[in-house]
Design an enzyme around this catalytic site. Structure first.
Site, PDB file in Angstrom:
ATOM      1  N   THR A  38     -62.668 -31.592 -75.787  1.00 13.77           N
ATOM      2  CA  THR A  38     -64.300 -31.621 -76.745  1.00 13.77           C
ATOM      3  C   THR A  38     -65.171 -32.581 -75.104  1.00 13.77           C
ATOM      4  O   THR A  38     -66.134 -33.186 -75.774  1.00 13.77           O
ATOM      5  CB  THR A  38     -64.080 -32.488 -77.999  1.00 13.77           C
ATOM      6  OG1 THR A  38     -63.380 -33.495 -77.348  1.00 13.77           O
ATOM      7  CG2 THR A  38     -63.760 -31.522 -78.843  1.00 13.77           C
ATOM      8  N   SER A  70     -46.497 -45.664 -52.801  1.00 11.76           N
ATOM      9  CA  SER A  70     -45.700 -45.493 -54.231  1.00 11.76           C
ATOM     10  C   SER A  70     -44.575 -45.982 -54.579  1.00 11.76           C
ATOM     11  O   SER A  70     -43.752 -44.841 -53.447  1.00 11.76           O
ATOM     12  CB  SER A  70     -46.364 -43.792 -55.073  1.00 11.76           C
ATOM     13  OG  SER A  70     -45.803 -44.296 -56.078  1.00 11.76           O
ATOM     14  N   GLY A 129     -49.067 -35.452 -69.917  1.00 12.15           N
ATOM     15  CA  GLY A 129     -50.578 -35.295 -70.390  1.00 12.15           C
ATOM     16  C   GLY A 129     -50.790 -36.541 -70.914  1.00 12.15           C
ATOM     17  O   GLY A 129     -51.243 -36.855 -71.500  1.00 12.15           O
ATOM     18  N   GLU A 165     -62.209 -37.474 -59.304  1.00 12.60           N
ATOM     19  CA  GLU A 165     -61.290 -36.005 -60.268  1.00 12.60           C
ATOM     20  C   GLU A 165     -62.352 -35.022 -59.645  1.00 12.60           C
ATOM     21  O   GLU A 165     -61.590 -33.825 -59.207  1.00 12.60           O
ATOM     22  CB  GLU A 165     -61.349 -36.293 -60.959  1.00 12.60           C
ATOM     23  CG  GLU A 165     -59.721 -35.123 -61.681  1.00 12.60           C
ATOM     24  CD  GLU A 165     -58.598 -36.229 -62.241  1.00 12.60           C
ATOM     25  OE1 GLU A 165     -58.243 -35.215 -62.723  1.00 12.60           O
ATOM     26  OE2 GLU A 165     -58.510 -37.411 -62.792  1.00 12.60           O
ATOM     27  N   ASP A 177     -60.165 -39.843 -70.485  1.00  6.85           N
ATOM     28  CA  ASP A 177     -59.525 -40.325 -70.376  1.00  6.85           C
ATOM     29  C   ASP A 177     -59.629 -41.513 -69.205  1.00  6.85           C
ATOM     30  O   ASP A 177     -59.193 -42.393 -69.403  1.00  6.85           O
ATOM     31  CB  ASP A 177     -58.780 -39.724 -68.989  1.00  6.85           C
ATOM     32  CG  ASP A 177     -57.803 -38.272 -70.111  1.00  6.85           C
ATOM     33  OD1 ASP A 177     -57.909 -37.699 -71.188  1.00  6.85           O
ATOM     34  OD2 ASP A 177     -57.300 -37.534 -68.963  1.00  6.85           O
TER      35      ASP A 177
END
Length: 391
Positions: A38, A70, A129, A165, A177
């Site tokens: 949404t 990393s 996720g 992004e 996010d």
């Protein structure tokens, strides 16, 4: 595990020299309780930041190089860029999410005049996720804001993460996010209207239940391309509705308004995508109202309906996760369960009564293994604060 110590040692191992003067940062992952797909449709979302996330130790350099490593990858290589020539380079892999944020700050006119070395480690399960990409984007933004005294707030940091992004890495995500990661607050979820970024914190006080996250350990590779497809399909549906209606996003419509005008959308696939966006937005508004009234049963039913819509109308689930949710629904004491995140694998989020927790874990793990041949993993969601510098 002493994360700061491990990062300090890793920093010296890969970059040489001492980590004296380096600074230590954390940025969380997130789970979305309801309101999926949404955020780029001008609707509401209801995520919370988690206590798991991404950690980094960073030290300025005397030149314009920016270097990243990393510690999650054994035999990790150093990814490198230069402040005078920031470009997307495929071989930099995961580091592009960080490099893109530096690029986004520079695009906005902020001066970053010294390079840096950065060593990172995270405990967000890969491909689950739970938004590891937003976590590291907001991590980078928080580092730049803090270490280079850039006068922006955390909402701006979230926007820079999204820009990175979208425009640097090519993933056409919404703002949810990054916003949840930047603005998280312990023991609260964020009721965010993505149309205007107005938000309120809603305390998550479940008297006799817990939020449980189940990792399906499935990640289908079409997630990025399909995500961009869904965004395009939703935009096309919106344009069809705008031939008659004065709306800015699908989130502007109630269910009745949508039903009265849906014939404007001629493509049957785009019609399904629009239906999900409209109904999911209203589900989210109702779910937060239910939570405020301590009506957790209604909240759970709306979570279940959300999963059905994501499965059937938005088509972002997958057989393994559908089976996982089906198993979770069958366990006594489960108030609600749904897929969470971008889709095509990853995690489910469930609300489970305290006295059912042990049976939930046992049943879900064994039945899912039996049905799909995969070992799932279950975590209790601990809701934490947003990205910040650690001492």
């Amino acid at each position: 595990m002493d994360i700061k110590k491990e990062l300090t040692e890793g920093f010296s191992k890969y970059f040489g020299g001492s980590a004296d003067g380096a600074r230590f940062f954390f940025s969380p992952g997130r789970v979305n309780l309801i309101g999926e797909h949404t955020d780029y449709n001008g609707g509401h979302v209801f995520p919370c930041a988690l206590t798991m996330g991404s950690y980094a130790i960073v030290k300025k350099r005397d030149d314009k190089k920016i270097r990243f490593v990393s510690l999650n990858f054994e035999n990790a290589g150093i990814s490198e860029s230069n402040l005078d020539d920031i470009q997307y380079v495929k071989k930099n892999g995961w580091a592009n999410y960080l490099i893109g944020v530096v690029w986004a700050f520079a695009e906005a006119g902020y001066t970053i005049d010294q390079g840096f070395d950065l060593a990172m480690w995270g405990n967000i399960p890969s491909g689950a996720g739970l938004s590891s990409s937003a976590s590291i984007e907001v991590l980078m933004g928080t580092i730049l804001k803090t270490m280079y005294s850039i006068p922006v707030d955390m909402v701006a940091v979230a926007k820079f993460g999204q820009k990175s992004e979208n425009d640097f890495c090519g993933m056409n995500c919404g703002i949810m996010d990054q916003f949840a990661v930047a603005m998280g607050k312990k023991d609260n979820a964020i009721f965010l209207d993505t149309a205007d970024l107005s938000y309120e914190y809603a305390p998550i006080k479940l008297s006799d239940a817990k939020i449980m996250i189940t990792n399906s350990h499935v990640k289908h590779s079409l997630v990025d391309s399909a995500y961009n497809d869904r965004r395009r399909e939703s935009t096309n549906a919106l344009k069809a509705l705008q031939t008659k209606l004065s709306i800015n996003g699908l989130g502007d419509l109630t269910e009745d308004e949508f039903e009265a005008n849906k014939s404007l959308i001629s493509d049957p696939v785009e019609l399904k995508r629009a239906k999900h966006a409209v109904y999911e937005n209203q589900r989210t508004i109702k779910a937060v109202a239910a939570l405020k009234n301590n009506d957790i049963e209604s909240f759970g039913k709306l979570m279940n309906a959300s999963h059905v819509s994501l499965r059937d109308d938005y088509e972002v689930s997958c057989p393994e996760v559908d089976k996982l949710v089906e198993i979770e629904w069958s366990v006594p004491g489960v108030i609600g369960s749904r897929i969470t995140g971008g889709g095509f694998g990853g995690c489910t989020v469930s609300i489970v009564k305290n006295d059912a927790l042990e049976n939930f874990k046992k049943t879900v793990l064994s039945e899912y293994k039996k049905a799909c041949g995969i070992d799932a993993e279950i975590y209790e969601a601990e809701i934490g604060d947003g990205a910040r510098e650690l001492v």
